[in-house]
Design an enzyme around this catalytic site. Structure first.
Site, PDB file in Angstrom:
ATOM      1  N   SER A  34       0.811  -1.219   0.000  1.00 54.94           N
ATOM      2  CA  SER A  34       0.000   0.000   0.000  1.00 54.94           C
ATOM      3  C   SER A  34       0.843   1.267   0.000  1.00 54.94           C
ATOM      4  O   SER A  34       0.436   2.293   0.508  1.00 54.94           O
ATOM      5  CB  SER A  34      -0.907   0.000   1.235  1.00 54.94           C
ATOM      6  OG  SER A  34      -1.593  -1.202   1.370  1.00 54.94           O
ATOM      7  N   CYS A  35       2.050   1.201  -0.515  1.00 55.69           N
ATOM      8  CA  CYS A  35       3.009   2.291  -0.377  1.00 55.69           C
ATOM      9  C   CYS A  35       2.677   3.474  -1.285  1.00 55.69           C
ATOM     10  O   CYS A  35       1.902   3.363  -2.222  1.00 55.69           O
ATOM     11  CB  CYS A  35       4.411   1.776  -0.695  1.00 55.69           C
ATOM     12  SG  CYS A  35       4.834   0.265   0.202  1.00 55.69           S
ATOM     13  N   THR A  36       3.304   4.613  -0.982  1.00 53.66           N
ATOM     14  CA  THR A  36       3.223   5.795  -1.834  1.00 53.66           C
ATOM     15  C   THR A  36       4.635   6.341  -2.018  1.00 53.66           C
ATOM     16  O   THR A  36       5.388   6.454  -1.047  1.00 53.66           O
ATOM     17  CB  THR A  36       2.337   6.884  -1.219  1.00 53.66           C
ATOM     18  OG1 THR A  36       1.065   6.338  -0.871  1.00 53.66           O
ATOM     19  CG2 THR A  36       2.138   8.037  -2.202  1.00 53.66           C
ATOM     20  N   GLU A  69       7.392  -0.176  -4.602  1.00 50.49           N
ATOM     21  CA  GLU A  69       6.051   0.363  -4.742  1.00 50.49           C
ATOM     22  C   GLU A  69       5.209  -0.697  -5.454  1.00 50.49           C
ATOM     23  O   GLU A  69       5.373  -0.923  -6.668  1.00 50.49           O
ATOM     24  CB  GLU A  69       6.078   1.651  -5.572  1.00 50.49           C
ATOM     25  CG  GLU A  69       4.733   2.290  -5.800  1.00 50.49           C
ATOM     26  CD  GLU A  69       4.168   2.927  -4.552  1.00 50.49           C
ATOM     27  OE1 GLU A  69       2.929   2.980  -4.438  1.00 50.49           O
ATOM     28  OE2 GLU A  69       4.952   3.365  -3.688  1.00 50.49           O
TER      29      GLU A  69
END
Length: 475
Positions: A8-10, A100
């Site tokens: 769920s990275c940004t 990501e």
């Protein structure tokens, strides 16, 4: 094949001519599938690096080269599912952030299925960062590994050095494209395939496997006249519209509002490469990676809002585990040019601490994270703060913002002071001095963090459910 607990990275990437000081900067939130997933900050020396690597989530194994270099890493505390090193900088001043988690579509997976016993996010930092001397070399090494072994998931992988930033996206089991981020541009990547037009005659700015064009043609994957990697290999689903694109929209709205004035959180045509209205600072990046749609109707902390029914997934939220902002500076000597700004737990309520990476070890309050709660440890102290403030946001956020401003100011002061103190040091004397400087920085930030935690506990206790005041100080 193996649903990632870190999916769920940004990511934010900022070219050297777009930053406030001429540095290259790559930054990424690592978000787990659960709210509490302890992390630690370590240095891996030559002797710490395995010569034979074995994945925990798949049967992937690899004999590694005999020449690893020292590097930093932010691995999981629990080792039952692998290393998950995530982000670090090696002694060649090469930064890597991985990964990501992105998306692909069923037609691509039909033509090039994921490889069950390939590698994934769990493995990538460990098998790549100790062996590269430039950002471009990082792309080439992962490309070679993809060709030989394949991957079981789609990922965005970031490399930077003092001059270049490369963003590499995998698609299917073996295919990929990497793009050099323009020096005057920025990118926000939110769990979606992002790279757009690929120029096959521009090796200075694009890399890809030799068979990419032929693979697309043979499998009838391109539905347009141009070669748009996002449209060919990516997805455009309801989940994207609510989970992914709103994060890119909010970040672009903050850095270049005129460019997205006609866009909405669900727009599926947001640009991958963007240009900010001003030079981008550490504080800008921290703000975006902490954001929860402030000053919009979608903020879950608005009085009366229900965070469980918010239409869009925030960037800064309870499943943030660590944020590594990797900065390579061009205006100091190379032996102390690299800084890993690090924050643990939920980003709206934590702070960034700057650590030099050419060091012998990391401070124990960041290194020795335990599985059991310990309020004297950076991860756990920040996890407690986020738990308290999330339930008392309106009462306590002003205290948090005061703390964040003071600690970020201190971080900038420390960098300026340490740069000056070590400018004539070399080799072991320099590493020792930088290690000691990191210890002092961490001690001060931890002191401020523990003071904030104490203040928040006292204030929240006064207004907790079941409170009763009878007018007497004691009863």
């Amino acid at each position: 094949m193996f649903p990632s607990k870190h999916s769920s990275c940004t990511t934010i990437l900022v070219g050297k001519n777009a930053t406030y000081d001429g540095s290259t900067i790559i930054a990424r939130n690592e978000d787990a599938g659960e709210a509490v997933h302890p992390k630690k900050f370590v240095v891996l020396h030559h002797e710490d690096q395995p010569r034979h690597y074995q994945s925990k989530l798949s049967k992937f194994s690899l004999d590694l080269p005999d020449n690893p270099v020292r590097y930093t890493s932010v691995p999981d505390v629990a080792v039952d599912e692998g290393v998950w090193g995530e982000a670090g900088i090696n002694i060649n001043n090469i930064a890597m952030s991985a990964t990501e988690t992105i998306t692909t579509n069923s037609r691509v997976l039909g033509a090039d299925p994921f490889v069950k016993n390939g590698f994934g996010e769990e493995d990538l930092l460990t098998i790549t960062l100790p062996y590269i001397k430039s950002a471009r070399e990082g792309v080439k090494r992962v490309g070679q590994l993809l060709k030989k072994y394949g991957t079981y998931e789609p990922n965005g992988i970031i490399f930077s050095d003092v001059n270049e930033i490369w963003y590499m996206e995998t698609a299917g089991g073996h295919h990929w494209v990497a793009q050099r981020i323009p020096d005057d541009a920025y990118v926000i990547a939110p769990n979606q395939t992002g790279i757009q037009e690929v120029k096959f005659d521009d090796p200075d700015n694009f890399m890809f496997p030799k068979d990419l064009l032929k693979f697309v043609q043979q499998n009838h994957l391109n539905l347009t006249e141009n070669f748009n990697f996002r449209k060919i290999f990516g997805s455009d689903t309801q989940s994207d519209h609510h989970y992914n694109t709103p994060r890119a929209w909010y970040g672009q709205r903050y850095l270049s509002p005129s460019a997205v004035k006609d866009k909405t959180p669900m727009s599926n045509d947001l640009s991958f490469i963007n240009y900010a209205d001003h030079k981008i600072t550490i504080e800008d990046i921290k703000y975006i990676l902490s954001s929860h749609y402030q000053d919009t109707p979608y903020d879950p902390f608005t009085p009366g809002a229900n965070s469980q029914t918010s239409p869009y997934r925030p960037i800064g939220f309870n499943r943030n585990q660590e944020l590594s902002l990797l900065q390579i500076r061009p205006y100091v000597q190379a032996n102390h040019a690299a800084i890993q700004w690090l924050a643990f737990a939920e980003n709206p309520f934590n702070t960034l601490t700057p650590f030099y990476t050419n060091v012998l070890d990391t401070p124990d309050c960041y290194r020795d994270t335990t599985k059991i709660l310990d309020s004297h440890n950076a991860y756990w102290a920040n996890r407690l703060i986020s738990l308290i403030v999330a339930d008392h946001y309106q009462e306590l956020i002003a205290d948090v913002e005061t703390y964040q401003q003071a600690t970020l100011a201190y971080g900038h002061q420390r960098i300026a002071k340490v740069d000056k103190a070590v400018e004539n040091k070399q080799d072991s004397a320099l590493m020792q001095a930088l290690s000691q400087a990191n210890e002092r920085t961490a001690d001060r930030i931890m002191k401020d963090t523990e003071e904030l935690l104490t203040k928040l506990v006292i204030k929240a206790s006064e207004n907790s459910r079941g409170a009763f005041t009878n007018g007497h100080s004691h009863y």
